[in-house]
Design a protein around this motif. Structure first.
Motif, mmCIF file in Angstrom:
data_model
loop_
_atom_site.group_PDB
_atom_site.id
_atom_site.type_symbol
_atom_site.label_atom_id
_atom_site.label_comp_id
_atom_site.label_asym_id
_atom_site.label_seq_id
_atom_site.Cartn_x
_atom_site.Cartn_y
_atom_site.Cartn_z
ATOM 1 N N ARG A 1 6.401 2.823 11.896
ATOM 2 C CA ARG A 1 6.826 3.188 10.549
ATOM 3 C C ARG A 1 7.460 1.973 9.885
ATOM 4 N N GLY A 2 7.308 1.874 8.574
ATOM 5 C CA GLY A 2 7.968 0.822 7.811
ATOM 6 C C GLY A 2 9.429 1.188 7.592
ATOM 7 N N THR A 3 10.113 0.339 6.839
ATOM 8 C CA THR A 3 11.518 0.576 6.523
ATOM 9 C C THR A 3 11.751 0.316 5.047
ATOM 10 N N HIS B 1 11.520 -3.388 1.024
ATOM 11 C CA HIS B 1 10.609 -2.589 1.831
ATOM 12 C C HIS B 1 9.953 -3.500 2.852
ATOM 13 N N ARG B 2 10.013 -3.077 4.126
ATOM 14 C CA ARG B 2 9.324 -3.811 5.190
ATOM 15 C C ARG B 2 8.189 -2.929 5.686
ATOM 16 N N PRO B 3 6.954 -3.338 5.455
ATOM 17 C CA PRO B 3 5.823 -2.524 5.908
ATOM 18 C C PRO B 3 5.724 -2.553 7.435
ATOM 19 N N PRO B 4 5.006 -1.591 8.010
ATOM 20 C CA PRO B 4 4.831 -1.607 9.465
ATOM 21 C C PRO B 4 4.055 -2.851 9.886
ATOM 22 N N ALA C 1 8.106 6.016 6.018
ATOM 23 C CA ALA C 1 9.010 4.891 6.315
ATOM 24 C C ALA C 1 10.448 5.379 6.475
ATOM 25 N N ARG C 2 11.182 4.752 7.392
ATOM 26 C CA ARG C 2 12.607 5.050 7.552
ATOM 27 C C ARG C 2 13.331 4.595 6.294
ATOM 28 N N ARG D 1 0.846 -1.194 0.000
ATOM 29 C CA ARG D 1 0.000 0.000 0.000
ATOM 30 C C ARG D 1 0.879 1.241 0.000
ATOM 31 N N LEU D 2 0.452 2.259 -0.698
ATOM 32 C CA LEU D 2 1.192 3.512 -0.728
ATOM 33 C C LEU D 2 1.352 4.077 0.680
ATOM 34 N N ALA D 3 0.335 3.928 1.499
ATOM 35 C CA ALA D 3 0.390 4.431 2.878
ATOM 36 C C ALA D 3 1.500 3.756 3.680
ATOM 37 N N ASP D 4 1.870 2.528 3.313
ATOM 38 C CA ASP D 4 2.953 1.828 4.015
ATOM 39 C C ASP D 4 4.313 2.453 3.731
#
Length: 126
Positions: free
Chosen positions: A102-104, A93-96, A9-10, A2-5
């Protein structure tokens, strides 16, 4: 994904150093052939990597501003350290995992090798 993820993000560069956070996501509209005609779709082109959260100024840091002069100078200072990572430079990318976390985003390049946001704007507007 998702774009929100991605938003907020860090961002970690290839040396393992945290270089900022995702301040914006650049999407590009592409024409595609579809059954019975043609259409369009949106594709992620890259990420705006912001250094400071407080530095955001009503999204003016994501596009060139040259008027009014006082605002242009302020925005120039705020966005001077912002960088642009193309989607090809994103390795993972790691989502929250929980609400509020926050994701990474992990890059395949060092932070200093990223294009300055102002240079990216110039490329987009050619």
């Amino acid at each position: 994904m998702r774009l929100a993820d991605l938003m907020g993000a860090r961002v970690i560069d290839s040396s393992g150093r945290q270089i900022g956070h995702v301040g914006d996501v650049r999407l590009v509209e592409e024409k595609v052939l579809a059954r019975g005609g043609s259409g369009t779709r949106m594709r992620v082109d890259g990420l705006v990597v912001a250094v400071r959260r407080r530095g955001r100024l009503l999204a003016y840091d994501h596009r060139p501003v040259d008027r009014p002069l006082l605002l242009a100078r302020l925005v120039g200072r705020v966005a001077a350290r912002a960088r642009y990572a193309t989607w090809d430079q994103v390795g993972a990318h790691r989502p929250p995992t929980t609400l509020g976390e926050r994701g990474t985003v992990r890059l395949t390049v060092r932070g200093e090798d990223l294009m300055r946001l102002r240079e990216a704007h110039d490329d987009w507007n050619r």
